[in-house]
Design a protein around this motif. Structure first.
Motif, short mmCIF file in Angstrom:
data_model
loop_
_atom_site.label_atom_id
_atom_site.label_comp_id
_atom_site.label_asym_id
_atom_site.label_seq_id
_atom_site.Cartn_x
_atom_site.Cartn_y
_atom_site.Cartn_z
N PHE A 69 -8.68 3.13 2.66
CA PHE A 69 -7.76 3.19 1.53
C PHE A 69 -8.06 2.09 0.53
CE2 PHE A 69 -3.57 2.03 -0.35
CZ PHE A 69 -3.41 3.16 -1.12
N PHE A 70 -8.24 0.87 1.01
CA PHE A 70 -8.53 -0.24 0.09
C PHE A 70 -9.85 0.00 -0.64
CE2 PHE A 70 -10.67 -4.12 -1.06
CZ PHE A 70 -9.75 -4.64 -1.95
N SER A 71 -10.84 0.47 0.07
CA SER A 71 -12.14 0.74 -0.56
C SER A 71 -12.00 1.79 -1.67
CB SER A 71 -13.13 1.21 0.50
OG SER A 71 -14.34 1.58 -0.09
N THR A 72 -11.22 2.83 -1.39
CA THR A 72 -10.99 3.89 -2.38
C THR A 72 -10.26 3.33 -3.60
OG1 THR A 72 -10.93 5.56 -0.64
CG2 THR A 72 -9.92 6.15 -2.74
N MET A 73 -9.22 2.53 -3.37
CA MET A 73 -8.47 1.94 -4.48
C MET A 73 -9.34 0.97 -5.27
SD MET A 73 -5.55 3.36 -4.60
CE MET A 73 -4.72 2.30 -5.74
N ALA A 74 -10.18 0.19 -4.58
CA ALA A 74 -11.06 -0.75 -5.26
C ALA A 74 -12.07 -0.02 -6.14
CB ALA A 74 -11.77 -1.64 -4.24
N SER A 75 -12.64 1.05 -5.63
CA SER A 75 -13.60 1.84 -6.41
C SER A 75 -12.94 2.42 -7.65
CB SER A 75 -14.18 2.98 -5.57
OG SER A 75 -14.94 2.47 -4.52
N LEU A 76 -11.73 2.93 -7.50
CA LEU A 76 -11.00 3.50 -8.63
C LEU A 76 -10.72 2.42 -9.68
CD1 LEU A 76 -9.43 5.70 -10.12
CD2 LEU A 76 -7.53 5.30 -8.53
N ALA A 77 -10.28 1.27 -9.23
CA ALA A 77 -9.99 0.18 -10.16
C ALA A 77 -11.24 -0.24 -10.94
CB ALA A 77 -9.40 -1.02 -9.41
N VAL A 78 -12.36 -0.37 -10.25
CA VAL A 78 -13.60 -0.77 -10.92
C VAL A 78 -14.06 0.32 -11.89
CG1 VAL A 78 -16.05 -1.31 -10.53
CG2 VAL A 78 -14.29 -2.39 -9.11
N ASN A 103 -1.25 8.23 1.11
CA ASN A 103 -0.84 6.88 1.47
C ASN A 103 0.32 6.40 0.62
OD1 ASN A 103 -2.56 5.38 3.62
ND2 ASN A 103 -3.99 6.69 2.53
N ALA A 104 0.35 6.80 -0.65
CA ALA A 104 1.44 6.41 -1.54
C ALA A 104 2.75 7.06 -1.14
CB ALA A 104 1.09 6.75 -2.98
N ALA A 105 2.69 8.21 -0.50
CA ALA A 105 3.89 8.95 -0.10
C ALA A 105 4.33 8.60 1.32
CB ALA A 105 3.64 10.45 -0.20
N SER A 106 3.66 7.65 1.94
CA SER A 106 4.00 7.27 3.31
C SER A 106 4.16 5.76 3.37
CB SER A 106 2.89 7.73 4.26
OG SER A 106 1.71 6.97 4.04
N ALA A 107 4.22 5.26 4.57
CA ALA A 107 4.31 3.81 4.76
C ALA A 107 2.96 3.14 4.60
CB ALA A 107 4.89 3.51 6.14
N GLY A 108 1.94 3.91 4.25
CA GLY A 108 0.60 3.35 4.06
C GLY A 108 -0.29 3.65 5.25
#
Length: 134
Positions: A82-91, A67-72
């Motif tokens: 994607f948001f769920s994955t990013m949120a889990s990583l942040a937590v 996702n970071a290498a594309s337009a999302g």
């Protein structure tokens, strides 16, 4: 400017074909470093961020890098994943769990997400640069 920045970073920017990739990698590095500086100012150790990234399961890291290498994300379901994955990583990295319905508006949480988005963009485009140089 991008050629000079590429050389400073150890990249041989041969001609124009790598410039967009180098620019995208530098943009990611800028976001990563700005977010890291903000988190360090709040008492967060960079080692904690690095450890969370290193321990991210391969499937999650692949999703983030793609996702970071594309337009999302391309659709609502992909965006939610994607948001769920990013949120889990942040937590996992120590971000306070989001309290509201719009966690991306919550500054401490958002700063962690920005750090990982920047890091992923930098890494994803470094991989693309390496591929393009072969």
């Amino acid at each position: 400017m991008i050629r000079r920045a590429g050389r400073i970073c150890g990249l041989d920017v041969a001609g124009d074909r790598l410039m967009p990739l180098v620019g995208a990698s530098l943009a990611g590095a800028s976001l990563e470093h700005a977010a890291a500086a903000a988190l360090v100012a709040q008492g967060v150790a960079v080692a904690r961020l690095e450890r969370a990234w290193a321990l991210t399961p391969k499937a999650e890291k692949t999703l983030i890098l793609e996702n970071a290498a594309s337009a999302g994300p391309t659709d609502r379901a992909a965006a939610k994943q994607f948001f769920s994955t990013m949120a889990s990583l942040a937590v996992r990295a120590g971000a306070p769990p989001p309290a509201g319905r719009s966690p991306m508006n919550e500054r401490p949480f958002r700063t962690y997400v920005d750090y990982f988005l920047g890091r992923a963009q930098r890494e994803a485009f470094q991989l693309k640069i390496a591929e393009a140089r072969r």
